[in-house]
Write a protein that holds these residues in place. Structure first.
Motif, PDB file in Angstrom:
ATOM      1  N   ARG A 113       0.851  -1.186   0.000  1.00  0.00           N
ATOM      2  CA  ARG A 113       0.000   0.000   0.000  1.00  0.00           C
ATOM      3  C   ARG A 113       0.888   1.239   0.000  1.00  0.00           C
ATOM      4  O   ARG A 113       1.848   1.319   0.765  1.00  0.00           O
ATOM      5  N   SER A 114       0.561   2.221  -0.830  1.00  0.00           N
ATOM      6  CA  SER A 114       1.291   3.493  -0.834  1.00  0.00           C
ATOM      7  C   SER A 114       0.738   4.371   0.280  1.00  0.00           C
ATOM      8  O   SER A 114      -0.463   4.654   0.321  1.00  0.00           O
ATOM      9  N   VAL A 115       1.640   4.768   1.170  1.00  0.00           N
ATOM     10  CA  VAL A 115       1.261   5.632   2.290  1.00  0.00           C
ATOM     11  C   VAL A 115       2.197   6.826   2.343  1.00  0.00           C
ATOM     12  O   VAL A 115       3.346   6.759   1.894  1.00  0.00           O
ATOM     13  N   VAL A 116       1.693   7.915   2.898  1.00  0.00           N
ATOM     14  CA  VAL A 116       2.428   9.172   2.941  1.00  0.00           C
ATOM     15  C   VAL A 116       2.614   9.595   4.395  1.00  0.00           C
ATOM     16  O   VAL A 116       1.651   9.605   5.170  1.00  0.00           O
ATOM     17  N   LEU A 117       3.839   9.964   4.726  1.00  0.00           N
ATOM     18  CA  LEU A 117       4.129  10.495   6.058  1.00  0.00           C
ATOM     19  C   LEU A 117       3.443  11.849   6.204  1.00  0.00           C
ATOM     20  O   LEU A 117       3.538  12.692   5.314  1.00  0.00           O
ATOM     21  N   HIS A 118       2.750  12.047   7.324  1.00  0.00           N
ATOM     22  CA  HIS A 118       2.002  13.290   7.538  1.00  0.00           C
ATOM     23  C   HIS A 118       2.492  13.965   8.836  1.00  0.00           C
ATOM     24  O   HIS A 118       1.831  13.888   9.882  1.00  0.00           O
ATOM     25  N   PRO A 119       3.651  14.666   8.778  1.00  0.00           N
ATOM     26  CA  PRO A 119       4.255  15.245   9.981  1.00  0.00           C
ATOM     27  C   PRO A 119       3.373  16.237  10.736  1.00  0.00           C
ATOM     28  O   PRO A 119       3.517  16.379  11.946  1.00  0.00           O
ATOM     29  N   LEU A 120       2.459  16.913  10.060  1.00  0.00           N
ATOM     30  CA  LEU A 120       1.600  17.872  10.764  1.00  0.00           C
ATOM     31  C   LEU A 120       0.656  17.191  11.750  1.00  0.00           C
ATOM     32  O   LEU A 120       0.072  17.845  12.612  1.00  0.00           O
ATOM     33  N   GLU A 161      11.859  19.690   8.088  1.00  0.00           N
ATOM     34  CA  GLU A 161      11.019  20.661   7.358  1.00  0.00           C
ATOM     35  C   GLU A 161       9.974  21.263   8.297  1.00  0.00           C
ATOM     36  O   GLU A 161       9.695  22.448   8.247  1.00  0.00           O
ATOM     37  N   LEU A 162       9.403  20.425   9.138  1.00  0.00           N
ATOM     38  CA  LEU A 162       8.364  20.874  10.057  1.00  0.00           C
ATOM     39  C   LEU A 162       8.922  21.766  11.158  1.00  0.00           C
ATOM     40  O   LEU A 162       8.313  22.773  11.515  1.00  0.00           O
ATOM     41  N   LEU A 163      10.088  21.404  11.677  1.00  0.00           N
ATOM     42  CA  LEU A 163      10.595  22.043  12.892  1.00  0.00           C
ATOM     43  C   LEU A 163      11.666  23.103  12.696  1.00  0.00           C
ATOM     44  O   LEU A 163      11.952  23.846  13.623  1.00  0.00           O
ATOM     45  N   THR A 164      12.262  23.159  11.521  1.00  0.00           N
ATOM     46  CA  THR A 164      13.325  24.128  11.291  1.00  0.00           C
ATOM     47  C   THR A 164      12.763  25.540  11.328  1.00  0.00           C
ATOM     48  O   THR A 164      11.715  25.815  10.753  1.00  0.00           O
ATOM     49  N   GLN A 165      13.492  26.408  11.999  1.00  0.00           N
ATOM     50  CA  GLN A 165      13.031  27.795  12.122  1.00  0.00           C
ATOM     51  C   GLN A 165      13.042  28.488  10.775  1.00  0.00           C
ATOM     52  O   GLN A 165      14.022  28.443  10.043  1.00  0.00           O
TER      53      GLN A 165
END
Length: 106
Positions: A62-69, A99-103
């Motif tokens: 199954r193709s799944v996508v990481l969702h950091p938010l 990407e999510l946490l970098t200032q």
């Protein structure tokens, strides 16, 4: 439990989010909670605008996508069955979290 292990999602949204990936460092294994990021079915999300932020993986065909938010902390006992490890994809997962946490300046 090891960093980048993929577990079945036992929560209410398991139809669209079948898995979660453990991202917490082993340094904090003595805590009862685990930090996980959902792996959402790609068919639900559609077009991926930023593949670095939302990398795609194949889990059980199954193709799944990481969702950091949607990162969350859950009690360790709520982790579902271990499915596989994404340890070989650890750099891609950490890039997404960076990407999510970098200032951002500006």
């Amino acid at each position: 439990m090891a960093q980048f292990d993929v577990h079945r999602n036992t929560g209410k949204q398991r139809d669209t989010i079948p898995y979660v990936v453990l991202v917490q460092s082993a340094l904090y294994d003595n805590y009862r909670r685990r930090v996980v990021v959902p792996l959402v079915l790609k068919s639900v999300l559609g077009k991926i605008g930023n593949p670095r932020f939302n990398p795609t993986f194949k889990i059980e065909k199954r193709s799944v996508v990481l969702h950091p938010l949607e990162i969350v902390s859950i009690p360790g006992e709520q982790l579902g069955e271990l499915v596989e490890s994404l340890s070989k994809e650890g750099n891609r997962i950490m890039d997404a979290l960076d990407e999510l946490l970098t200032q951002a300046w500006g």
